[in-house]
Design a protein around this motif. Structure first.
Motif, mmCIF file in Angstrom:
data_model
loop_
_atom_site.group_PDB
_atom_site.id
_atom_site.type_symbol
_atom_site.label_atom_id
_atom_site.label_comp_id
_atom_site.label_asym_id
_atom_site.label_seq_id
_atom_site.Cartn_x
_atom_site.Cartn_y
_atom_site.Cartn_z
ATOM 1 N N TYR A 5 4.120 2.483 -5.493
ATOM 2 C CA TYR A 5 4.172 1.632 -6.656
ATOM 3 C C TYR A 5 3.764 2.336 -8.044
ATOM 4 O O TYR A 5 3.749 1.929 -8.993
ATOM 5 C CB TYR A 5 3.423 0.065 -6.335
ATOM 6 C CG TYR A 5 3.943 -0.605 -5.321
ATOM 7 C CD1 TYR A 5 5.333 -1.270 -5.438
ATOM 8 C CD2 TYR A 5 3.663 -0.471 -4.119
ATOM 9 C CE1 TYR A 5 5.914 -1.751 -4.651
ATOM 10 C CE2 TYR A 5 4.526 -1.091 -2.786
ATOM 11 C CZ TYR A 5 5.547 -2.012 -3.373
ATOM 12 O OH TYR A 5 6.207 -2.698 -2.478
ATOM 13 N N TYR A 21 -0.321 -1.966 0.154
ATOM 14 C CA TYR A 21 0.491 -2.897 -0.652
ATOM 15 C C TYR A 21 1.159 -3.724 0.681
ATOM 16 O O TYR A 21 1.391 -3.085 1.758
ATOM 17 C CB TYR A 21 1.522 -2.777 -1.438
ATOM 18 C CG TYR A 21 1.123 -2.610 -2.824
ATOM 19 C CD1 TYR A 21 0.982 -3.522 -3.689
ATOM 20 C CD2 TYR A 21 0.250 -1.367 -3.369
ATOM 21 C CE1 TYR A 21 0.749 -3.268 -5.169
ATOM 22 C CE2 TYR A 21 0.059 -1.106 -4.599
ATOM 23 C CZ TYR A 21 0.102 -2.150 -5.402
ATOM 24 O OH TYR A 21 -0.347 -1.860 -6.788
ATOM 25 N N GLY A 24 5.444 -5.852 -2.499
ATOM 26 C CA GLY A 24 4.986 -5.480 -3.962
ATOM 27 C C GLY A 24 4.152 -6.888 -4.573
ATOM 28 O O GLY A 24 3.374 -6.468 -5.554
ATOM 29 N N ASP A 25 3.837 -7.803 -3.626
ATOM 30 C CA ASP A 25 2.981 -9.195 -4.352
ATOM 31 C C ASP A 25 1.609 -9.151 -3.801
ATOM 32 O O ASP A 25 0.934 -9.975 -4.146
ATOM 33 C CB ASP A 25 3.889 -10.347 -3.839
ATOM 34 C CG ASP A 25 5.151 -10.292 -4.636
ATOM 35 O OD1 ASP A 25 5.411 -9.703 -5.801
ATOM 36 O OD2 ASP A 25 5.828 -11.195 -4.186
ATOM 37 N N TYR A 27 -1.863 -7.025 -2.267
ATOM 38 C CA TYR A 27 -2.480 -5.681 -2.260
ATOM 39 C C TYR A 27 -4.005 -6.152 -1.423
ATOM 40 O O TYR A 27 -4.494 -7.079 -1.580
ATOM 41 C CB TYR A 27 -3.014 -5.422 -3.603
ATOM 42 C CG TYR A 27 -3.723 -4.012 -3.771
ATOM 43 C CD1 TYR A 27 -3.094 -2.926 -3.410
ATOM 44 C CD2 TYR A 27 -5.045 -3.932 -4.287
ATOM 45 C CE1 TYR A 27 -3.664 -1.567 -3.736
ATOM 46 C CE2 TYR A 27 -5.584 -2.581 -4.355
ATOM 47 C CZ TYR A 27 -5.030 -1.406 -4.053
ATOM 48 O OH TYR A 27 -5.537 -0.389 -4.249
#
Length: 105
Positions: A5, A21, A24-25, A27
């Protein structure tokens, strides 16, 4: 995984084994020793990128380090940015329901 990312973030490359991650939402910066109650977290990316700690609601910004409270049972998990879809709704409901739970080790 941060490298995927943030391919130009050298710090993310150097510590890629310390955080990751989930899609993508989300962490995650795991605490590997149950005797530790916090973890030092590097938030990759630019300063305008935000990471919201799911347990406290505290927002952190990309390109910075922070010590994050992460007692046993409440790992350092962050929502990345402001997801535009509802895929995290069940997860957020779980966090809200369990936020008051204390796990003794």
């Amino acid at each position: 995984m941060s490298v995927i990312y943030h391919p130009h973030d050298d710090k993310a490359k150097a510590i890629s084994y310390q955080s990751f991650y989930l899609g993508g939402d989300l962490y995650v910066a795991p605490v590997l020793d149950p005797s530790h109650m916090s973890v030092e977290v590097y938030f990759p990316g630019k300063r305008n990128e935000t990471y919201t700690h799911v347990w406290s609601g505290i927002k952190y910004h990309g390109g910075r380090m922070a010590r994050v409270h992460a007692p046993y049972g409440k790992p350092a998990v962050f929502i990345v940015g402001d997801p535009a879809h509802s895929d995290l709704n069940d997860f957020i409901k779980f966090v809200e329901a369990e936020n008051g739970t204390v796990i003794q080790v």
